[in-house]
Design a protein around this motif. Structure first.
Motif, PDB file in Angstrom:
ATOM      1  N   CYS A   1      -3.991  -2.356  -4.671  1.00  0.00           N
ATOM      2  CA  CYS A   1      -3.853  -0.964  -4.232  1.00  0.00           C
ATOM      3  C   CYS A   1      -4.015  -0.063  -5.449  1.00  0.00           C
ATOM      4  O   CYS A   1      -3.303  -0.219  -6.441  1.00  0.00           O
ATOM      5  CB  CYS A   1      -2.487  -0.740  -3.585  1.00  0.00           C
TER       6      CYS A   1
ATOM      7  N   SER B   1     -10.328   3.674   2.286  1.00  0.00           N
ATOM      8  CA  SER B   1      -8.933   3.233   2.098  1.00  0.00           C
ATOM      9  C   SER B   1      -8.551   3.405   0.626  1.00  0.00           C
ATOM     10  O   SER B   1      -9.299   4.004  -0.154  1.00  0.00           O
ATOM     11  CB  SER B   1      -8.699   1.789   2.558  1.00  0.00           C
ATOM     12  N   TYR B   2      -7.378   2.861   0.225  1.00  0.00           N
ATOM     13  CA  TYR B   2      -7.068   2.881  -1.205  1.00  0.00           C
ATOM     14  C   TYR B   2      -6.831   1.470  -1.719  1.00  0.00           C
ATOM     15  O   TYR B   2      -5.965   1.217  -2.547  1.00  0.00           O
ATOM     16  CB  TYR B   2      -5.914   3.819  -1.560  1.00  0.00           C
ATOM     17  N   PHE B   3      -7.689   0.554  -1.246  1.00  0.00           N
ATOM     18  CA  PHE B   3      -7.618  -0.840  -1.663  1.00  0.00           C
ATOM     19  C   PHE B   3      -8.929  -1.293  -2.296  1.00  0.00           C
ATOM     20  O   PHE B   3     -10.015  -0.903  -1.855  1.00  0.00           O
ATOM     21  CB  PHE B   3      -7.308  -1.739  -0.466  1.00  0.00           C
TER      22      PHE B   3
ATOM     23  N   ARG C   1      -6.346  -8.495  -2.998  1.00  0.00           N
ATOM     24  CA  ARG C   1      -6.412  -7.057  -2.732  1.00  0.00           C
ATOM     25  C   ARG C   1      -5.471  -6.317  -3.663  1.00  0.00           C
ATOM     26  O   ARG C   1      -4.295  -6.655  -3.761  1.00  0.00           O
ATOM     27  CB  ARG C   1      -6.014  -6.780  -1.279  1.00  0.00           C
TER      28      ARG C   1
ATOM     29  N   TYR D   1      -6.601   5.519   7.717  1.00  0.00           N
ATOM     30  CA  TYR D   1      -7.232   5.891   6.445  1.00  0.00           C
ATOM     31  C   TYR D   1      -8.426   6.825   6.656  1.00  0.00           C
ATOM     32  O   TYR D   1      -9.340   6.863   5.824  1.00  0.00           O
ATOM     33  CB  TYR D   1      -7.674   4.630   5.681  1.00  0.00           C
TER      34      TYR D   1
ATOM     35  N   GLY E   1       0.789  -1.222   0.000  1.00  0.00           N
ATOM     36  CA  GLY E   1       0.000   0.000   0.000  1.00  0.00           C
ATOM     37  C   GLY E   1       0.818   1.266   0.000  1.00  0.00           C
ATOM     38  O   GLY E   1       0.908   1.950   1.027  1.00  0.00           O
TER      39      GLY E   1
ATOM     40  N   LYS F   1      -0.215   7.978   4.857  1.00  0.00           N
ATOM     41  CA  LYS F   1      -1.263   7.683   3.888  1.00  0.00           C
ATOM     42  C   LYS F   1      -1.850   8.947   3.265  1.00  0.00           C
ATOM     43  O   LYS F   1      -1.921   9.048   2.037  1.00  0.00           O
ATOM     44  CB  LYS F   1      -2.382   6.861   4.559  1.00  0.00           C
TER      45      LYS F   1
ATOM     46  N   ASN G   1      -8.382  -2.073   6.298  1.00  0.00           N
ATOM     47  CA  ASN G   1      -7.392  -2.737   5.448  1.00  0.00           C
ATOM     48  C   ASN G   1      -7.390  -4.216   5.821  1.00  0.00           C
ATOM     49  O   ASN G   1      -7.141  -4.542   6.979  1.00  0.00           O
ATOM     50  CB  ASN G   1      -6.016  -2.133   5.701  1.00  0.00           C
TER      51      ASN G   1
END
Length: 381
Positions: free
Chosen positions: A363, A314-316, A361, A201, A34, A232, A170
Motif C-alpha cells: 500500500c 487504487s493505492y496498491f 501487495r 476506489y 490499506g 478511501k 484490489n
C-alpha cells in the motif's frame, strides 16, 4: 457445550489483521493493510465536530441523511450521467463491506451462483456462502490480470444470479476498460443476472484513464448495485461510511436487510461529508494526489530486484519477487516483515485455493517519509 455448525468453517483471522499485527509487534513499516498514515482533512474533522456541537448526535434516518444522499446523486450525475433518486435509490452504509454484504444477502438465495474474479477482496465469498449461494470463481493471472470473457461465458448457467466486479481492483490495481463493458453487456443481455460493482476506489484512477462505473451504462445500471465509500477518498477508513446505489426495486430489497443489520449510520459524519462534498476538488484532485505517490514509490523500487506489475488505479502496488526467492508468498511476506522490517500482503490470500504467483501487495497511501524508509529497505533485498 452446545455444538455449533459453522457457516464459515474455513474462515479464520484475515491476512490483513495478521500482517498488521505482525507489523506492530515487530515495529515494521506497515505497507500491508490499506490505510494511510497521514491525517484526514482538518476541515472535514472540524465539520464533524461542528455537526456534533449542533446536535446531530441521534439516529440518522435509516436510508441516510438526505442532504448527503442528494449530494451523492448530484455527484454521480455529473461524473457518470446517471440520475439516482436520493429518496429511493441511494442508501448510506457503514462502509463498503457492509454494503457488499447487504446487497448479496438481499438477492442471493440458496443454490444461486455468483461469479467472482480472483484474486478477490476477501469479503465476497463469505457473504455469498452465508446467503446459501455458490461461489463460481475465475482465476486471473499476472502480470495484467485481464478478465477472459470467453471463460466467463462458460461459467454462466441457468443458476447464475450475480457477477461481482471490482474496479479499480484490489489487490491488483487493474481497471475495467471499454471492451470489458462491451463483453459484459453482451454476456448478460436477456439474462436475469445482477451486477455488484465494488467501486470504492473510483477516484483513484491514473494516467488519464476513465473509470468505467456501471452507472455510466443504462443497461448495466438497471441491474447493478454500485458500492462506494468515503473512507478511501477522504483518508478516513476508520469512519466506516459508504453507500450503495441501485434502481428502486433493488434498493427496496437492500433496505429490508440494511434496516435489520445496522439500521442507520453515524449521523455527525454524514452531516459533515454532505457539507464537504460541496467542494468538488475534495475528490476530483485525488487521482493526481495518488498518482504522484504511485510514481514516487515505483521510481524508488526501480533499482530493486522486485518486478513492478502494472498499476492503473487504487493505492496498491503489486510486485513479483521471482528474482529474489522461490519461497511461497506468505512465507516471504513474513520473512520480509521480520528481517527487512516492511509488512506486505501475500496475494495468494485473495485466492480461494491459495494460488501462489509469487506476488506481494504494497500500500503506497503513506507519507513520503514512510515510503522513503520502506524503499530504502526493499532495494536491499
Amino acid at each position: 457445550m452446545i455444538p455449533i455448525i459453522s457457516k464459515l468453517p474455513q474462515a479464520g483471522t484475515t491476512i490483513f489483521t495478521i500482517m498488521s499485527a505482525l507489523a506492530t509487534e515487530l515495529g515494521a513499516i506497515n505497507l500491508s493493510q490499506g490505510f494511510p498514515d497521514y491525517e484526514t482533512s482538518p476541515e472535514l474533522i472540524e465539520l464533524v465536530n461542528k455537526a456534533m456541537k449542533n446536535g446531530y448526535n441521534q439516529y440518522a434516518p435509516m436510508p441516510g441523511y438526505m442532504p448527503l444522499r442528494e449530494a451523492i446523486s448530484r455527484k454521480t450525475e455529473k461524473l457518470y450521467g446517471s440520475v439516482y433518486n436520493p429518496d429511493t435509490e441511494i442508501t448510506i452504509t457503514a462502509g463498503g463491506t457492509q454494503a457488499i454484504y447487504t446487497a448479496i444477502t438481499a438477492v442471493i438465495n440458496p443454490n444461486d451462483e455468483v461469479i467472482i474474479f480472483e484474486p478477490a477482496f476477501d469479503c465476497y465469498a463469505p457473504a455469498i456462502k452465508i446467503a446459501g449461494g455458490v461461489v463460481k470463481s475465475l482465476e486471473l493471472e499476472p502480470p495484467d490480470y485481464r478478465i477472459r470473457w470467453d471463460m466467463v461465458k462458460r461459467l454462466i448457467s441457468n443458476r447464475t444470479k450475480m457477477i461481482i466486479l471490482n474496479s479499480p481492483h484490489n489487490p491488483t490495481a487493474t481497471i475495467l476498460h471499454q471492451h470489458d463493458i462491451e463483453e459484459l453487456s453482451a454476456i448478460i443481455k436477456n439474462r436475469d443476472i445482477f451486477i455488484l460493482s465494488d467501486e470504492v476506489y473510483e477516484h483513484l484512477i491514473f494516467d488519464g484513464e476513465t473509470h468505467q462505473s456501471m452507472a455510466r451504462y443504462h443497461e448495466l445500471q438497471q441491474r447493478s448495485f454500485v458500492i462506494a465509500s468515503f473512507g478511501k477518498p477522504f483518508h478516513a477508513t476508520g469512519w466506516k461510511v459508504g453507500y450503495c446505489m441501485a434502481p428502486a426495486a433493488m434498493m427496496q430489497e437492500f433496505r429490508k436487510v440494511h434496516q435489520f443489520l445496522v439500521f442507520s449510520v453515524n449521523m455527525p459524519i454524514q452531516v459533515a461529508i454532505a457539507e464537504y462534498l460541496k467542494n468538488e476538488e475534495a475528490y476530483l484532485s485525488l487521482s493526481s494526489f495518488f498518482q504522484e505517490k504511485r510514481d514516487y514509490f515505483r521510481k524508488g523500487l526501480e533499482s530493486s530486484r522486485f518486478e513492478l506489475l502494472p498499476c492503473s488505479g487504487s493505492y496498491f502496488q503489486s510486485v513479483r519477487y521471482e528474482r529474489i526467492t522461490d519461497e511461497k508468498d506468505a512465507d516471504f511476506a513474513i520473512r520480509l516483515a521480520k528481517e527487512i522490517g516492511v509488512a506486505s500482503i501475500p496475494v495468494s490470500a485473495f485466492y480461494n485455493r491459495g494460488t501462489d504467483h509469487h506476488v506481494l501487495r504494497f500500500c503506497f497511501a503513506k507519507r513520503q517519509e514512510t515510503l522513503d524508509k520502506a524503499v530504502d529497505r526493499l532495494i536491499k533485498v
